[in-house]
Design an enzyme around this catalytic site. Structure first.
Site, PDB file in Angstrom:
ATOM      1  N   ARG A   1       0.863  -1.178   0.000  1.00 41.45           N
ATOM      2  CA  ARG A   1       0.000   0.000   0.000  1.00 41.45           C
ATOM      3  C   ARG A   1       0.905   1.235   0.000  1.00 41.45           C
ATOM      4  O   ARG A   1       1.980   1.212   0.623  1.00 41.45           O
ATOM      5  CB  ARG A   1      -0.882   0.041   1.260  1.00 41.45           C
ATOM      6  CG  ARG A   1      -2.051  -0.917   1.243  1.00 41.45           C
ATOM      7  CD  ARG A   1      -3.143  -0.484   0.259  1.00 41.45           C
ATOM      8  NE  ARG A   1      -4.277  -1.392   0.270  1.00 41.45           N
ATOM      9  CZ  ARG A   1      -4.442  -2.411  -0.574  1.00 41.45           C
ATOM     10  NH1 ARG A   1      -3.532  -2.670  -1.492  1.00 41.45           N
ATOM     11  NH2 ARG A   1      -5.530  -3.159  -0.521  1.00 41.45           N
TER      12      ARG A   1
ATOM     13  N   GLU B   1      -3.564   7.482  -4.636  1.00 41.24           N
ATOM     14  CA  GLU B   1      -3.902   6.961  -5.978  1.00 41.24           C
ATOM     15  C   GLU B   1      -5.187   7.581  -6.502  1.00 41.24           C
ATOM     16  O   GLU B   1      -6.115   7.805  -5.713  1.00 41.24           O
ATOM     17  CB  GLU B   1      -4.054   5.435  -5.895  1.00 41.24           C
ATOM     18  CG  GLU B   1      -2.761   4.775  -5.530  1.00 41.24           C
ATOM     19  CD  GLU B   1      -2.903   3.272  -5.278  1.00 41.24           C
ATOM     20  OE1 GLU B   1      -3.994   2.723  -5.512  1.00 41.24           O
ATOM     21  OE2 GLU B   1      -1.914   2.676  -4.837  1.00 41.24           O
TER      22      GLU B   1
ATOM     23  N   HIS C   1      -1.243   0.398  -9.785  1.00 37.38           N
ATOM     24  CA  HIS C   1      -1.870  -0.538  -8.834  1.00 37.38           C
ATOM     25  C   HIS C   1      -2.490  -1.719  -9.614  1.00 37.38           C
ATOM     26  O   HIS C   1      -3.698  -1.943  -9.561  1.00 37.38           O
ATOM     27  CB  HIS C   1      -2.940   0.169  -7.988  1.00 37.38           C
ATOM     28  CG  HIS C   1      -3.318  -0.600  -6.758  1.00 37.38           C
ATOM     29  ND1 HIS C   1      -3.705   0.002  -5.591  1.00 37.38           N
ATOM     30  CD2 HIS C   1      -3.376  -1.939  -6.508  1.00 37.38           C
ATOM     31  CE1 HIS C   1      -3.991  -0.929  -4.676  1.00 37.38           C
ATOM     32  NE2 HIS C   1      -3.791  -2.121  -5.221  1.00 37.38           N
TER      33      HIS C   1
HETATM   34  P1  NAP Z   1      -1.184 -11.757   4.877  1.00 34.72           P
HETATM   35  O1  NAP Z   1      -1.141 -13.177   4.484  1.00 34.72           O
HETATM   36  O2  NAP Z   1      -2.056 -11.340   6.005  1.00 34.72           O
HETATM   37  O3  NAP Z   1       0.315 -11.301   5.190  1.00 34.72           O
HETATM   38  C1  NAP Z   1       0.640 -10.089   5.756  1.00 34.72           C
HETATM   39  C2  NAP Z   1       2.035 -10.158   6.352  1.00 34.72           C
HETATM   40  O4  NAP Z   1       2.352  -8.865   6.861  1.00 34.72           O
HETATM   41  C3  NAP Z   1       2.172 -11.158   7.476  1.00 34.72           C
HETATM   42  O5  NAP Z   1       3.303 -11.935   7.243  1.00 34.72           O
HETATM   43  C4  NAP Z   1       2.360 -10.308   8.735  1.00 34.72           C
HETATM   44  O6  NAP Z   1       3.297 -10.937   9.570  1.00 34.72           O
HETATM   45  C5  NAP Z   1       2.908  -9.003   8.167  1.00 34.72           C
HETATM   46  N1  NAP Z   1       2.515  -7.861   8.993  1.00 34.72           N
HETATM   47  C6  NAP Z   1       1.259  -7.570   9.421  1.00 34.72           C
HETATM   48  N2  NAP Z   1       1.283  -6.467  10.181  1.00 34.72           N
HETATM   49  C7  NAP Z   1       2.574  -6.079  10.248  1.00 34.72           C
HETATM   50  C8  NAP Z   1       3.243  -5.016  10.914  1.00 34.72           C
HETATM   51  N3  NAP Z   1       2.576  -4.135  11.675  1.00 34.72           N
HETATM   52  N4  NAP Z   1       4.578  -4.902  10.755  1.00 34.72           N
HETATM   53  C9  NAP Z   1       5.254  -5.793   9.999  1.00 34.72           C
HETATM   54  N5  NAP Z   1       4.672  -6.820   9.356  1.00 34.72           N
HETATM   55  C10 NAP Z   1       3.355  -6.966   9.478  1.00 34.72           C
HETATM   56  O7  NAP Z   1      -1.609 -10.837   3.661  1.00 34.72           O
HETATM   57  P2  NAP Z   1      -1.429 -11.078   2.091  1.00 34.72           P
HETATM   58  O8  NAP Z   1      -2.589 -11.809   1.560  1.00 34.72           O
HETATM   59  O9  NAP Z   1      -0.060 -11.620   1.831  1.00 34.72           O
HETATM   60  O10 NAP Z   1      -1.540  -9.549   1.578  1.00 34.72           O
HETATM   61  C11 NAP Z   1      -0.668  -8.577   2.075  1.00 34.72           C
HETATM   62  C12 NAP Z   1      -1.068  -7.184   1.631  1.00 34.72           C
HETATM   63  O11 NAP Z   1      -0.668  -6.980   0.288  1.00 34.72           O
HETATM   64  C13 NAP Z   1      -2.558  -6.855   1.619  1.00 34.72           C
HETATM   65  O12 NAP Z   1      -3.038  -6.520   2.903  1.00 34.72           O
HETATM   66  C14 NAP Z   1      -2.634  -5.701   0.651  1.00 34.72           C
HETATM   67  O13 NAP Z   1      -2.492  -4.462   1.329  1.00 34.72           O
HETATM   68  C15 NAP Z   1      -1.420  -5.918  -0.262  1.00 34.72           C
HETATM   69  N6  NAP Z   1      -1.846  -6.277  -1.626  1.00 34.72           N
HETATM   70  C16 NAP Z   1      -1.601  -5.424  -2.654  1.00 34.72           C
HETATM   71  C17 NAP Z   1      -1.982  -5.773  -3.944  1.00 34.72           C
HETATM   72  C18 NAP Z   1      -1.725  -4.870  -5.112  1.00 34.72           C
HETATM   73  O14 NAP Z   1      -2.509  -4.864  -6.031  1.00 34.72           O
HETATM   74  N7  NAP Z   1      -0.620  -4.147  -5.115  1.00 34.72           N
HETATM   75  C19 NAP Z   1      -2.654  -6.972  -4.173  1.00 34.72           C
HETATM   76  C20 NAP Z   1      -2.881  -7.819  -3.112  1.00 34.72           C
HETATM   77  C21 NAP Z   1      -2.471  -7.464  -1.835  1.00 34.72           C
HETATM   78  P3  NAP Z   1       3.198 -10.820  11.177  1.00 34.72           P
HETATM   79  O15 NAP Z   1       1.774 -11.165  11.523  1.00 34.72           O
HETATM   80  O16 NAP Z   1       4.204 -11.792  11.690  1.00 34.72           O
HETATM   81  O17 NAP Z   1       3.575  -9.418  11.505  1.00 34.72           O
HETATM   82  C1  8YV Z   2      -6.963  -4.756  -5.859  1.00 32.38           C
HETATM   83  C2  8YV Z   2      -5.417  -5.062  -3.843  1.00 32.38           C
HETATM   84  O1  8YV Z   2      -6.463  -4.059  -6.944  1.00 32.38           O
HETATM   85  O2  8YV Z   2      -6.213  -7.129  -3.078  1.00 32.38           O
HETATM   86  C3  8YV Z   2      -5.741  -6.038  -2.774  1.00 32.38           C
HETATM   87  O3  8YV Z   2      -5.495  -5.717  -1.605  1.00 32.38           O
HETATM   88  O4  8YV Z   2      -4.835  -4.054  -3.598  1.00 32.38           O
HETATM   89  C4  8YV Z   2      -5.757  -5.378  -5.236  1.00 32.38           C
HETATM   90  O5  8YV Z   2      -5.854  -6.712  -5.491  1.00 32.38           O
HETATM   91  C5  8YV Z   2      -7.829  -3.856  -5.095  1.00 32.38           C
HETATM   92  O6  8YV Z   2      -8.272  -4.354  -3.887  1.00 32.38           O
HETATM   93  C6  8YV Z   2      -9.027  -3.533  -5.967  1.00 32.38           C
HETATM   94  O7  8YV Z   2      -9.652  -2.476  -5.421  1.00 32.38           O
END
Ligand code: NAP
Ligand code: 8YV
Length: 310
Positions: free
Chosen positions: A230, A259, A277
Protein backbone atom coordinates in the site's frame (compact mmCIF):
# COMPACT_ATOMS: atom_id res chain seq x y z
CA UNK A 1 -37.59 -11.17 -1.62
CA UNK A 2 -33.97 -10.63 -2.69
CA UNK A 3 -31.71 -9.08 -0.02
CA UNK A 4 -30.81 -5.46 -0.73
CA UNK A 5 -27.17 -4.63 -1.36
CA UNK A 6 -25.19 -1.41 -1.83
CA UNK A 7 -22.46 -1.64 -4.45
CA UNK A 8 -19.95 1.14 -3.75
CA UNK A 9 -18.17 1.10 -7.12
CA UNK A 10 -18.37 -0.82 -10.40
CA UNK A 11 -17.07 -4.38 -10.58
CA UNK A 12 -16.40 -6.79 -13.46
CA UNK A 13 -19.51 -7.55 -15.58
CA UNK A 14 -19.76 -11.16 -14.38
CA UNK A 15 -19.81 -9.97 -10.76
CA UNK A 16 -22.48 -7.36 -11.48
CA UNK A 17 -24.60 -9.97 -13.28
CA UNK A 18 -24.26 -12.48 -10.46
CA UNK A 19 -25.11 -9.90 -7.81
CA UNK A 20 -28.05 -8.59 -9.85
CA UNK A 21 -29.48 -12.11 -10.05
CA UNK A 22 -29.37 -12.71 -6.26
CA UNK A 23 -29.74 -9.22 -4.78
CA UNK A 24 -31.55 -5.95 -5.30
CA UNK A 25 -28.47 -3.89 -6.06
CA UNK A 26 -28.22 -0.14 -5.44
CA UNK A 27 -25.32 1.36 -7.39
CA UNK A 28 -23.92 4.07 -5.15
CA UNK A 29 -21.40 5.47 -7.66
CA UNK A 30 -24.11 6.10 -10.24
CA UNK A 31 -26.06 8.61 -8.13
CA UNK A 32 -24.94 12.18 -7.52
CA UNK A 33 -26.95 12.53 -4.29
CA UNK A 34 -25.66 9.55 -2.30
CA UNK A 35 -27.28 10.72 0.92
CA UNK A 36 -30.70 10.79 -0.75
CA UNK A 37 -30.22 7.20 -1.97
CA UNK A 38 -29.10 6.04 1.49
CA UNK A 39 -32.04 7.86 3.12
CA UNK A 40 -34.40 6.14 0.70
CA UNK A 41 -33.13 2.54 0.76
CA UNK A 42 -30.60 2.38 3.66
CA UNK A 43 -33.00 0.95 6.21
CA UNK A 44 -33.46 -2.21 4.10
CA UNK A 45 -29.86 -2.81 2.99
CA UNK A 46 -28.21 -5.95 4.42
CA UNK A 47 -24.95 -6.10 2.42
CA UNK A 48 -22.20 -3.94 0.91
CA UNK A 49 -20.00 -4.96 -2.03
CA UNK A 50 -16.92 -2.76 -2.22
CA UNK A 51 -13.34 -2.74 -3.43
CA UNK A 52 -10.03 -2.59 -1.60
CA UNK A 53 -9.56 1.07 -2.44
CA UNK A 54 -13.14 2.33 -1.98
CA UNK A 55 -13.63 0.47 1.28
CA UNK A 56 -16.49 1.22 3.67
CA UNK A 57 -16.59 4.01 6.26
CA UNK A 58 -18.29 3.98 9.65
CA UNK A 59 -20.64 6.63 8.25
CA UNK A 60 -21.74 4.35 5.39
CA UNK A 61 -22.23 1.42 7.78
CA UNK A 62 -24.28 3.57 10.12
CA UNK A 63 -26.58 4.59 7.28
CA UNK A 64 -27.44 0.87 7.02
CA UNK A 65 -28.94 -0.31 10.33
CA UNK A 66 -29.63 -3.85 9.03
CA UNK A 67 -26.12 -4.31 7.57
CA UNK A 68 -24.86 -7.89 8.04
CA UNK A 69 -21.91 -8.33 5.70
CA UNK A 70 -19.33 -6.40 3.63
CA UNK A 71 -17.78 -8.24 0.68
CA UNK A 72 -14.43 -6.70 -0.31
CA UNK A 73 -13.02 -7.19 -3.82
CA UNK A 74 -9.39 -7.36 -2.70
CA UNK A 75 -7.38 -8.96 0.10
CA UNK A 76 -6.33 -5.65 1.68
CA UNK A 77 -9.12 -4.30 3.91
CA UNK A 78 -7.36 -1.18 5.21
CA UNK A 79 -10.00 1.08 3.60
CA UNK A 80 -12.77 -0.62 5.60
CA UNK A 81 -13.33 0.63 9.14
CA UNK A 82 -12.78 -2.80 10.72
CA UNK A 83 -13.14 -1.72 14.38
CA UNK A 84 -16.50 -0.18 13.50
CA UNK A 85 -17.59 -3.28 11.57
CA UNK A 86 -16.64 -5.40 14.60
CA UNK A 87 -18.56 -3.08 16.92
CA UNK A 88 -21.59 -3.39 14.65
CA UNK A 89 -21.02 -7.19 14.39
CA UNK A 90 -20.83 -6.88 10.62
CA UNK A 91 -18.96 -9.71 8.85
CA UNK A 92 -16.17 -8.55 6.50
CA UNK A 93 -14.93 -10.86 3.75
CA UNK A 94 -11.93 -10.40 1.43
CA UNK A 95 -10.25 -12.28 -1.43
CA UNK A 96 -7.12 -14.00 -0.06
CA UNK A 97 -4.93 -16.53 -1.90
CA UNK A 98 -6.55 -16.33 -5.35
CA UNK A 99 -4.32 -13.34 -6.15
CA UNK A 100 -1.05 -14.55 -4.59
CA UNK A 101 0.50 -15.74 -7.85
CA UNK A 102 -0.15 -12.61 -9.91
CA UNK A 103 0.74 -10.17 -7.13
CA UNK A 104 3.97 -12.07 -6.44
CA UNK A 105 4.68 -12.06 -10.18
CA UNK A 106 4.33 -8.28 -10.22
CA UNK A 107 6.84 -7.99 -7.39
CA UNK A 108 9.27 -10.19 -9.33
CA UNK A 109 8.56 -8.24 -12.55
CA UNK A 110 9.39 -4.96 -10.77
CA UNK A 111 12.50 -6.54 -9.29
CA UNK A 112 13.70 -7.59 -12.74
CA UNK A 113 12.49 -4.41 -14.44
CA UNK A 114 14.52 -2.25 -12.05
CA UNK A 115 17.64 -4.43 -11.90
CA UNK A 116 17.80 -5.21 -15.64
CA UNK A 117 16.44 -1.77 -16.61
CA UNK A 118 13.81 -3.28 -18.90
CA UNK A 119 11.98 0.02 -19.44
CA UNK A 120 15.20 1.92 -20.15
CA UNK A 121 16.28 -0.80 -22.58
CA UNK A 122 12.96 -0.62 -24.42
CA UNK A 123 13.31 3.17 -24.70
CA UNK A 124 16.92 2.77 -25.87
CA UNK A 125 15.78 0.65 -28.80
CA UNK A 126 12.75 2.80 -29.70
CA UNK A 127 14.76 6.03 -29.61
CA UNK A 128 17.36 4.63 -32.03
CA UNK A 129 20.18 4.90 -29.48
CA UNK A 130 21.22 1.28 -30.08
CA UNK A 131 22.24 2.24 -33.63
CA UNK A 132 24.93 4.44 -32.06
CA UNK A 133 26.22 1.90 -29.54
CA UNK A 134 25.38 -0.62 -26.86
CA UNK A 135 23.49 0.34 -23.75
CA UNK A 136 25.29 0.36 -20.38
CA UNK A 137 25.41 -2.87 -18.37
CA UNK A 138 22.79 -3.64 -15.73
CA UNK A 139 22.78 -5.72 -12.53
CA UNK A 140 22.02 -9.40 -12.00
CA UNK A 141 19.88 -10.52 -9.07
CA UNK A 142 21.48 -13.93 -8.47
CA UNK A 143 23.18 -14.06 -5.09
CA UNK A 144 21.58 -10.80 -3.94
CA UNK A 145 19.48 -10.54 -0.79
CA UNK A 146 15.77 -9.84 -0.96
CA UNK A 147 14.29 -8.50 2.28
CA UNK A 148 10.53 -9.11 2.48
CA UNK A 149 8.45 -6.82 4.69
CA UNK A 150 5.41 -9.02 5.39
CA UNK A 151 6.06 -12.73 4.86
CA UNK A 152 2.38 -13.68 4.59
CA UNK A 153 0.51 -15.49 1.83
CA UNK A 154 1.87 -13.28 -0.96
CA UNK A 155 5.23 -12.67 0.71
CA UNK A 156 5.89 -16.43 0.83
CA UNK A 157 5.02 -16.75 -2.86
CA UNK A 158 7.48 -13.92 -3.65
CA UNK A 159 10.11 -15.71 -1.54
CA UNK A 160 9.66 -19.01 -3.41
CA UNK A 161 9.89 -17.27 -6.77
CA UNK A 162 12.92 -15.18 -5.78
CA UNK A 163 14.66 -18.35 -4.55
CA UNK A 164 14.29 -19.78 -8.06
CA UNK A 165 16.25 -16.74 -9.30
CA UNK A 166 19.05 -17.57 -6.85
CA UNK A 167 18.28 -14.85 -4.32
CA UNK A 168 18.85 -15.04 -0.56
CA UNK A 169 15.67 -14.36 1.42
CA UNK A 170 15.25 -12.36 4.61
CA UNK A 171 12.01 -11.17 6.19
CA UNK A 172 10.58 -8.82 8.75
CA UNK A 173 7.22 -9.07 10.50
CA UNK A 174 5.95 -8.89 14.04
CA UNK A 175 6.88 -12.50 14.73
CA UNK A 176 9.46 -15.07 13.66
CA UNK A 177 8.00 -17.89 11.57
CA UNK A 178 8.94 -21.53 11.01
CA UNK A 179 10.50 -20.89 7.59
CA UNK A 180 14.02 -21.41 6.23
CA UNK A 181 14.61 -17.66 5.81
CA UNK A 182 16.51 -15.24 8.02
CA UNK A 183 14.23 -13.30 10.39
CA UNK A 184 14.90 -9.72 11.41
CA UNK A 185 12.98 -8.24 14.32
CA UNK A 186 14.33 -4.86 13.21
CA UNK A 187 13.30 -3.49 9.80
CA UNK A 188 16.23 -1.04 9.50
CA UNK A 189 18.66 -3.87 10.20
CA UNK A 190 17.07 -6.03 7.50
CA UNK A 191 17.10 -3.12 5.04
CA UNK A 192 20.82 -2.64 5.73
CA UNK A 193 21.51 -6.29 4.86
CA UNK A 194 19.23 -6.32 1.76
CA UNK A 195 19.91 -5.38 -1.86
CA UNK A 196 16.16 -5.30 -2.57
CA UNK A 197 13.40 -4.64 -0.09
CA UNK A 198 9.86 -5.57 -1.09
CA UNK A 199 6.89 -4.35 0.95
CA UNK A 200 3.90 -6.74 0.96
CA UNK A 201 2.38 -6.19 4.41
CA UNK A 202 -1.13 -4.79 5.05
CA UNK A 203 -1.77 -1.05 5.03
CA UNK A 204 -3.46 0.77 7.92
CA UNK A 205 -2.32 2.51 11.12
CA UNK A 206 0.06 -0.28 12.29
CA UNK A 207 2.25 -0.03 9.18
CA UNK A 208 1.77 3.66 8.36
CA UNK A 209 5.10 4.97 6.94
CA UNK A 210 6.90 1.94 8.39
CA UNK A 211 9.32 2.37 5.45
CA UNK A 212 10.73 5.71 6.62
CA UNK A 213 13.91 7.64 5.87
CA UNK A 214 16.00 5.39 8.11
CA UNK A 215 14.81 2.28 6.23
CA UNK A 216 15.33 3.88 2.81
CA UNK A 217 18.84 5.04 3.75
CA UNK A 218 19.62 1.55 4.99
CA UNK A 219 18.57 0.03 1.64
CA UNK A 220 21.08 2.49 0.24
CA UNK A 221 22.37 3.88 -3.07
CA UNK A 222 22.90 0.41 -4.58
CA UNK A 223 19.59 -0.94 -3.31
CA UNK A 224 16.04 -0.98 -4.67
CA UNK A 225 12.71 -0.58 -2.88
CA UNK A 226 9.72 -2.44 -4.34
CA UNK A 227 6.21 -1.61 -3.08
CA UNK A 228 3.29 -3.89 -3.93
CA UNK A 229 1.63 -3.40 -0.51
CA UNK A 230 0.00 0.00 0.00
CA UNK A 231 1.19 3.57 -0.61
CA UNK A 232 0.65 4.26 3.09
CA UNK A 233 3.45 1.90 4.18
CA UNK A 234 6.14 4.26 2.87
CA UNK A 235 6.86 7.89 3.70
CA UNK A 236 6.36 8.98 0.07
CA UNK A 237 8.05 12.41 0.28
CA UNK A 238 11.03 10.72 1.98
CA UNK A 239 11.07 8.11 -0.82
CA UNK A 240 11.10 10.81 -3.53
CA UNK A 241 13.85 12.72 -1.70
CA UNK A 242 15.98 9.58 -1.24
CA UNK A 243 15.71 8.81 -4.97
CA UNK A 244 16.40 12.44 -5.99
CA UNK A 245 19.46 12.64 -3.75
CA UNK A 246 20.81 9.23 -4.80
CA UNK A 247 20.56 7.85 -1.25
CA UNK A 248 18.32 5.08 -2.66
CA UNK A 249 19.32 3.31 -5.88
CA UNK A 250 15.91 2.67 -7.41
CA UNK A 251 12.27 1.80 -6.88
CA UNK A 252 9.54 -0.35 -8.41
CA UNK A 253 6.18 1.01 -7.32
CA UNK A 254 2.70 -0.42 -7.87
CA UNK A 255 0.98 1.57 -5.11
CA UNK A 256 0.97 5.20 -3.99
CA UNK A 257 -0.23 7.34 -1.11
CA UNK A 258 -2.96 9.19 -3.05
CA UNK A 259 -3.90 6.96 -5.98
CA UNK A 260 -4.29 7.64 -8.83
CA UNK A 261 -2.10 10.67 -8.12
CA UNK A 262 1.61 9.88 -8.35
CA UNK A 263 4.33 12.36 -7.33
CA UNK A 264 5.40 14.02 -10.60
CA UNK A 265 9.05 13.97 -9.56
CA UNK A 266 9.01 10.19 -10.13
CA UNK A 267 8.02 10.54 -13.81
CA UNK A 268 11.49 11.72 -14.86
CA UNK A 269 13.48 9.16 -12.87
CA UNK A 270 15.05 6.42 -14.99
CA UNK A 271 15.82 4.34 -11.89
CA UNK A 272 12.10 4.04 -11.11
CA UNK A 273 9.48 1.74 -12.68
CA UNK A 274 5.83 2.64 -12.09
CA UNK A 275 2.62 0.61 -12.28
CA UNK A 276 -1.02 1.72 -11.83
CA UNK A 277 -1.87 -0.54 -8.83
CA UNK A 278 -2.07 -3.44 -11.26
CA UNK A 279 -0.51 -6.34 -9.35
CA UNK A 280 -3.73 -8.39 -9.28
CA UNK A 281 -5.05 -6.93 -12.54
CA UNK A 282 -5.15 -9.97 -14.85
CA UNK A 283 -8.37 -11.30 -16.34
CA UNK A 284 -7.86 -14.60 -14.52
CA UNK A 285 -7.17 -13.24 -11.05
CA UNK A 286 -9.75 -10.50 -11.15
CA UNK A 287 -12.36 -13.09 -12.24
CA UNK A 288 -11.41 -15.33 -9.31
CA UNK A 289 -11.53 -12.37 -6.91
CA UNK A 290 -14.97 -11.40 -8.23
CA UNK A 291 -16.23 -14.98 -7.88
CA UNK A 292 -15.07 -15.02 -4.26
CA UNK A 293 -16.91 -11.77 -3.48
CA UNK A 294 -20.11 -13.29 -4.87
CA UNK A 295 -19.59 -16.71 -3.23
CA UNK A 296 -19.06 -15.11 0.19
CA UNK A 297 -22.25 -13.06 -0.09
CA UNK A 298 -24.25 -16.02 -1.42
CA UNK A 299 -23.00 -18.31 1.37
CA UNK A 300 -23.98 -15.79 4.03
CA UNK A 301 -27.49 -15.29 2.69
CA UNK A 302 -27.91 -19.07 2.28
CA UNK A 303 -27.40 -19.29 6.05
CA UNK A 304 -23.88 -20.72 5.75
CA UNK A 305 -20.61 -19.31 7.12
CA UNK A 306 -18.80 -16.85 4.85
CA UNK A 307 -15.95 -18.55 2.97
CA UNK A 308 -13.18 -16.04 3.65
CA UNK A 309 -14.06 -13.81 6.60
CA UNK A 310 -11.37 -11.37 7.75
P1 NAP B 1 -1.18 -11.76 4.88
O1 NAP B 1 -1.14 -13.18 4.48
O2 NAP B 1 -2.06 -11.34 6.00
O3 NAP B 1 0.32 -11.30 5.19
C1 NAP B 1 0.64 -10.09 5.76
C2 NAP B 1 2.04 -10.16 6.35
O4 NAP B 1 2.35 -8.86 6.86
C3 NAP B 1 2.17 -11.16 7.48
O5 NAP B 1 3.30 -11.93 7.24
C4 NAP B 1 2.36 -10.31 8.74
O6 NAP B 1 3.30 -10.94 9.57
C5 NAP B 1 2.91 -9.00 8.17
N1 NAP B 1 2.51 -7.86 8.99
C6 NAP B 1 1.26 -7.57 9.42
N2 NAP B 1 1.28 -6.47 10.18
C7 NAP B 1 2.57 -6.08 10.25
C8 NAP B 1 3.24 -5.02 10.91
N3 NAP B 1 2.58 -4.13 11.67
N4 NAP B 1 4.58 -4.90 10.76
C9 NAP B 1 5.25 -5.79 10.00
N5 NAP B 1 4.67 -6.82 9.36
C10 NAP B 1 3.36 -6.97 9.48
O7 NAP B 1 -1.61 -10.84 3.66
P2 NAP B 1 -1.43 -11.08 2.09
O8 NAP B 1 -2.59 -11.81 1.56
O9 NAP B 1 -0.06 -11.62 1.83
O10 NAP B 1 -1.54 -9.55 1.58
C11 NAP B 1 -0.67 -8.58 2.08
C12 NAP B 1 -1.07 -7.18 1.63
O11 NAP B 1 -0.67 -6.98 0.29
C13 NAP B 1 -2.56 -6.85 1.62
O12 NAP B 1 -3.04 -6.52 2.90
C14 NAP B 1 -2.63 -5.70 0.65
O13 NAP B 1 -2.49 -4.46 1.33
C15 NAP B 1 -1.42 -5.92 -0.26
N6 NAP B 1 -1.85 -6.28 -1.63
C16 NAP B 1 -1.60 -5.42 -2.65
C17 NAP B 1 -1.98 -5.77 -3.94
C18 NAP B 1 -1.72 -4.87 -5.11
O14 NAP B 1 -2.51 -4.86 -6.03
N7 NAP B 1 -0.62 -4.15 -5.12
C19 NAP B 1 -2.65 -6.97 -4.17
C20 NAP B 1 -2.88 -7.82 -3.11
C21 NAP B 1 -2.47 -7.46 -1.83
P3 NAP B 1 3.20 -10.82 11.18
O15 NAP B 1 1.77 -11.16 11.52
O16 NAP B 1 4.20 -11.79 11.69
O17 NAP B 1 3.58 -9.42 11.50
C1 8YV C 1 -6.96 -4.76 -5.86
C2 8YV C 1 -5.42 -5.06 -3.84
O1 8YV C 1 -6.46 -4.06 -6.94
O2 8YV C 1 -6.21 -7.13 -3.08
C3 8YV C 1 -5.74 -6.04 -2.77
O3 8YV C 1 -5.49 -5.72 -1.61
O4 8YV C 1 -4.83 -4.05 -3.60
C4 8YV C 1 -5.76 -5.38 -5.24
O5 8YV C 1 -5.85 -6.71 -5.49
C5 8YV C 1 -7.83 -3.86 -5.09
O6 8YV C 1 -8.27 -4.35 -3.89
C6 8YV C 1 -9.03 -3.53 -5.97
O7 8YV C 1 -9.65 -2.48 -5.42
Amino acid sequence: MKPELIMVGPMMPHVMEALDSDFTVHRLWEVSDKKALLDEVGSQVRAIATSGHLGASAELMDALPKLEIIGCYGVGVDAIDLPHAAKRQVIVTNTPDVLNDDVANMAIALLLATSREIVNGDRYVREGKWLKGAMHLTRSIRGRTLGILGLGRIGKDIARKAEAFGMEIAYHGRAKQDVPYRYYADLVEMAGDSDYLVAICPGGPATDKIVNRAVLDAIGPNGVFINVARGSVVDEPALVAALEEGRLGGAGLDVFAEEPKVPEALFKMEQVVLQPHAASATHETRRAMGDLVVDNLRAHFAGKPALTPV
